[in-house]
Structure formats: C-alpha cells, structure tokens
Design an enzyme around this catalytic site. Structure first.
Site, PDB file in Angstrom:
ATOM      1  N   VAL B  85       0.829  -1.210   0.000  1.00 56.60           N
ATOM      2  CA  VAL B  85       0.000   0.000   0.000  1.00 56.60           C
ATOM      3  C   VAL B  85       0.859   1.254   0.000  1.00 56.60           C
ATOM      4  O   VAL B  85       0.446   2.295  -0.532  1.00 56.60           O
ATOM      5  CB  VAL B  85      -1.003  -0.016   1.181  1.00 56.60           C
ATOM      6  CG1 VAL B  85      -0.293   0.235   2.515  1.00 56.60           C
ATOM      7  CG2 VAL B  85      -2.124   0.975   0.954  1.00 56.60           C
ATOM      8  N   ASP B 162      -6.388  -2.643   6.281  1.00 52.62           N
ATOM      9  CA  ASP B 162      -6.246  -3.415   7.512  1.00 52.62           C
ATOM     10  C   ASP B 162      -4.885  -4.084   7.576  1.00 52.62           C
ATOM     11  O   ASP B 162      -4.330  -4.493   6.550  1.00 52.62           O
ATOM     12  CB  ASP B 162      -7.292  -4.527   7.568  1.00 52.62           C
ATOM     13  CG  ASP B 162      -7.000  -5.593   6.513  1.00 52.62           C
ATOM     14  OD1 ASP B 162      -7.280  -5.330   5.325  1.00 52.62           O
ATOM     15  OD2 ASP B 162      -6.432  -6.667   6.861  1.00 52.62           O
ATOM     16  N   GLY B 303      -4.912  -7.441   1.586  1.00 47.72           N
ATOM     17  CA  GLY B 303      -5.331  -6.465   2.586  1.00 47.72           C
ATOM     18  C   GLY B 303      -4.542  -5.182   2.483  1.00 47.72           C
ATOM     19  O   GLY B 303      -4.044  -4.838   1.397  1.00 47.72           O
ATOM     20  N   GLU B 304      -4.430  -4.429   3.595  1.00 44.57           N
ATOM     21  CA  GLU B 304      -3.709  -3.143   3.652  1.00 44.57           C
ATOM     22  C   GLU B 304      -4.420  -2.034   2.887  1.00 44.57           C
ATOM     23  O   GLU B 304      -3.897  -0.941   2.758  1.00 44.57           O
ATOM     24  CB  GLU B 304      -2.297  -3.240   3.040  1.00 44.57           C
ATOM     25  CG  GLU B 304      -1.389  -4.293   3.587  1.00 44.57           C
ATOM     26  CD  GLU B 304      -0.034  -4.303   2.881  1.00 44.57           C
ATOM     27  OE1 GLU B 304       0.205  -3.457   2.001  1.00 44.57           O
ATOM     28  OE2 GLU B 304       0.797  -5.179   3.230  1.00 44.57           O
ATOM     29  N   GLY B 305      -5.584  -2.330   2.290  1.00 42.85           N
ATOM     30  CA  GLY B 305      -6.188  -1.385   1.361  1.00 42.85           C
ATOM     31  C   GLY B 305      -5.611  -1.497  -0.034  1.00 42.85           C
ATOM     32  O   GLY B 305      -5.928  -0.684  -0.907  1.00 42.85           O
TER      33      GLY B 305
END
Lengths: 337, 337
Positions: B85, B162, B303-305
C-alpha cells in the site's frame, strides 16, 4: 520471451513483504512482462497507442446505428483530444497516434494523424471480397509500421485501437469463419443496433460467410471478410510480437485481429496481454479461442483501444509493486516460513 | 447523495462522443460519485488512505501462518514505504497514514504512524469477548477520527486498509454471526494456512460463535468477535459516510467492517464503492449481503487497502473521461439519433 528473466521475477515475488500469491494476477502479469521485456524488473512507463481507422462496405446492409461519416469525424475527435482514448492517453502520458487506413470521407491534414488510406473503405463483403490481397497486405504493412515506430521509440507496451463504423459486423464475420461459429453466436449489437438491425447484421454476416466459403486460412479470411483497420491491427500485433514488444489487447475488434495474427503466426500469443472482457456478444468466444483471461470485466464496448488504456494502470501498479516493495529481509519482517 | 447531480451527470454522459452505455461500469460509477460529491463533474484527485493495525487474541488457537509480531513489523514497513500500500499510495499521490489501534508489540514513534493503541491486541474470542464495549467504542472513535481528518483535508475518496495477523479469523466470525452462516462457508486460508491450519481456524470460529450465542446486533457482534482494526474500519466507514465522503472498500476484512457499519446504519450503503473480489473464501458471501459488485476480480488477498488502491485509477479514468471528453455537438460528430 526469456524464461530466465521470468524465473528471476518469480524469485523476487516470493521475497516481497506479502503472503506468496496474495497479489494474484498482478504477480503473474509481472512475471509475463519480465519474460517479454527480458528483465527481472519489468516497467511500463512508456506506453504507445495507435488507433487505426477504416470504413466498411458492409454498412450498405444497414448494420450500424451510426452513419459511416462518423469514422472520419471521430478521427478528427481523436486528433482534437476529445475522444475517450485521447483523454486516457493524455493522463497516461502515452504516445497516441492515429492512422487512417481508409475512411470513406477524405481527411484534411491533422496533427497526430497519419493519413495513409489504402482505399476509401472496404467493399461490401456480402457481395465481394472486402479487400484484394494487395490491399490487405498494404493494411498489414501499415500496422507493422506502427509497431516499428513504437519499438524504435522505446515503447514498453503496444496498444492498438480501432475506429470503424460497421466493424463489429466485419469482425464477427472473420471470427465466425476462423472459429467455425454461427452468426447467432458471435454477432452482437455493436454501437447499439435495435432488434431489426441485429437481424440485418446477422443476415449480412451469414450472407458474407456463404459467399466466402470454406477457406479458413487466416489471411484469406481477413481479406475476404475483414476491414482495413482490422488488417492493420493484425499487422501491428504481429509486428510488435516480432520485435519483442508486449501488446495489451483491447476489446472485440482488436481481439479478432489478434486471433488472425495468432492463427497465422502462433508465436504471437506469447506477447499478448488481454485488458478487458467486452460487453459485445462475440468477445467471449474469441477470448476462449485465444485462451485469454482479461484483467477487467466492466461492460465496456467502446473500442478505440479505450479498454486497454483503462487497464494500463493495473499493469503499471503490478510493475511498481514488483520493483519497489521491500523484501522480508530488507524490512525485517518474519516470513512465516 | 444528491439525485439532481446524478441526473445532470447522466445527461452529460449521454452527450459524450461514444455510444450510450459503451463505457459500462465507468459510467455508473461516475454517476454514483456525482451524487456523492454533489456535483455533475466528480473528481478523484485527492485520495486518502488510512491503514489500521491491530492484533488478535484468537491467534492463540494457531489460526495464522505468520507470527503476531508481523503486525507491528508491517507497521514499520508501511512507514518506511516498503509495503504494497505504501508503493501504491506513493504513485497515486494519495495521503497514507497508519493508525496503530492495538498491536501486541509496542511501537516506537514512526513518521506517518499514529500510535493510539486501545489495548495490546484483543482477547481470544474463543474464550471471552474480544473487546469490552468501551474498547470497541474507542476503536470506532479512532476510525471516525481518521474520516474526520480526511474530510477536513478535502479528500474526495476514503480508503481504509487493515493489518492484523489473525484478522481473517475474526472477520469470518463477525460475518458468520451477522449473516447466520457457518464457518465452513466463510472461513478461508487468509495469508495461507495449510489444511491443518484451516481445520483449526474453522474450529476456532465455531467455538467463538458458540460462546457468543445468538446476539446479531452489529456492535455486539463487533465487540465479541471482531478486532480493533475491524472496529476502527467500521467507525471510519460510518464516519466518512456521515461526512459525505465516498468510500472505496478494499477486500474481505474491510468488507466485513462495511457490513457492520451498514447493518448498524443502513444509510452508509449509499456512500460505498467496492474495489475488488478477494480470493479469500468468505468475501463472496459478504459482497452478496452488501449487494456489491466490485470493479476488479484479480485474485488478490493482501489487505492493507491494496486492492482498493489498485482500483483507484479506474475511478479516476471514469471521472476524467466524464469531465474531458467532447460532446457530439462540440466535436461535430453525428450521434446516430
């Protein structure tokens, strides 16, 4: 493609700070680009787009919702920066050139447009071959020339786009002939013909196929049923592949051109990426024939290379992640192994 | 959302030099953004990303392929610019901030990281509620604070991300409770547990659901089975919606947080866009419950956006096409009507 570079790229992917495989198709696309660009660190900062325009004699059969004059009008729109692909190319920082392969309406000199018409639109393929062999070869050479310019300019990705009122009819006819499919399977609404138009369109493709006969040789089919811009696209795709330049294939029209190129020169397949699944009815079957799994499925059906241009940032993100993410070791992150 | 702005945006779409509908979901997304931003010309040049980190007591059950220490290690990686991200945000020119909502390992001061731990990871939801009500509310408020900062900074799109080893277990438990589904339906491999790990994970979710009982009130489920970063994400989504800021939802974890927010405050749904369909097993069911059709389906599950960040250029292209394409009238192109 260079399998050593692909292996090195896979090795790097496994070391980046993420669970293995968690970037999904961004990982596989990067490795494919690595092989094509012959480096473990592929990049897509220099993108080249050539849009080929041509008119279609089959429009005499009432197969399109738009008049043929729109093909040349849209070439002006490309040049003026107002078309979809113009906007997308500008924001990508991509080179955009337009090649007039044969519009019915003559064009004045326009910046960014190469006016190289083979003929003022194809013949009506319902009644006679769309092109003679020499005309098809001239159109193929136009495409090869674009690929040569892209390669010489150091492009890292080639996108071909199409503009031609009536070209979903010609492309469907080519696909039917190459795949042994029926017009009911592959003829769709194109720019948006109504139910009566769709009946006329299927009838025209059926009649053109009946006239054409059983010859499935790719370049014969292309001349008999194709279009000038479709032939130019096939030449461009073949020319890019022969120069080691990856190609991002747009929607239905360009996929049919890619099918012609791959059926003629199977090695071309190793140089292709597929950008999107078009809403046009025949695209699924053509993608299946090419064993292609496109990146996007957004219901687009505009042509011009617009779907490919929309997909470029996905491949750029893939390359940037690959090149710039930390490794488990460099970041001091436990790798779970 | 402003239906007048949406109507004006549709009117404009119909005048652009393309067959109506031919940009597919780029058109519908633009109109939705127009309503949310209360303008016929929406824009997405200022993107805000907040990644929330938190640890999960349920990791005691052996549900993850990675040790809990990785959560804090990855926060350092976000700050250092080496995570997925981080790379994506940099190229988008997006603001990226990280909020530590509660890692097991304490963090030193780090640039770009707000260290606001509610507690050092949640309790093990198999044995007791993951959070007390006050802790859940503190985590919700952390998220609301991020949405407030984004709104105050003039962001045009909010993305929550997240980070939390074990959080697919917690998210699956929350989703099972809210949807009345079984662990077999919604528990997947997360970062990549093996077959034995998957059995442990399903067992842990089943045990946590049995302990939790029948209460389906969204905020009760969140406290009992959720995670600190999941609660913060729910608060951020609700906070963005309440401030009229569109949200681009990432994958499984953020979608579960969105489900909590929407079940609690149904009006939130009108502010959401969905970026991608994760490879994580439970995402499909959560997307169906949200009536969501994501833009991408690339097999991502990081994840992580990161999935949302990858999708941003699609929405930017949609807005730029909408704002910059010529109309039939301005370009002198026949509209086929």
């Amino acid at each position: 493609p260079d399998t050593g570079a692909a292996d090195a790229a896979w090795q790097r992917q496994m070391q980046l700070t993420k669970p293995p495989g968690s970037l999904g198709r961004l990982e596989t696309a990067t490795v494919r680009l690595a092989a094509q660009q012959r480096t473990s660190l592929p990049a897509l900062e220099r993108v080249w787009i050539t849009v080929f325009a041509g008119d279609h004699g089959v429009c005499d059969e009432g197969v399109s919702a738009f008049p043929q004059a729109v093909t040349a009008q849209m070439v002006r729109n490309f040049a003026a920066g107002g078309a979809a692909v113009s906007v997308l190319a500008r924001h990508l920082g991509a080179t955009l050139e337009v090649v007039n392969a044969g519009t019915v309406t003559p064009l004045p000199p326009l910046a960014g447009v190469r006016d190289e018409p083979v003929m003022p639109g194809t013949a009506n393929a319902v009644r006679e071959p769309a092109m003679r062999a020499a005309q098809r070869d001239q159109a193929l050479a136009l495409g090869d020339g674009a690929a040569a310019r892209a390669s010489d300019a150091g492009a890292q990705l080639f996108i071909g786009g199409d503009m031609g009122i009536g070209n979903t009819t010609s492309a469907a006819a080519v696909a039917c002939a190459l795949l042994g499919a029926s017009p009911e399977q592959l003829v769709g609404r194109g720019t948006g013909v109504d139910d009566d138009g769709l009946v006329r369109k299927r009838g025209a493709v059926a009649a053109a196929l009946a006239r054409h006969g059983d010859d499935r040789a790719p370049l014969s089919v292309l001349a008999s049923l194709g279009g000038l811009e479709i032939a130019a696209l096939a030449g461009a795709i073949r020319g890019a592949a022969s120069r080691g330049l990856p190609v991002l294939v747009d929607g239905f029209i360009v996929s049919v051109a890619a099918l012609v190129a791959v059926r003629h020169t199977p090695d071309v397949a190793a140089w292709l990426h597929f950008s999107h699944r078009s809403a046009e009815a025949g695209h699924d079957a053509v993608l299946r024939a090419l064993d292609a799994e496109p990146l996007l499925d957004l219901g687009m059906r505009l042509g011009e290379g617009s779907g490919a241009a929309v997909a470029v940032p996905l491949l750029q993100a893939a390359c940037r992640l690959h090149g710039e993410m930390a490794t488990f070791e460099s970041a001091g992150v436990s790798d779970g192994g």
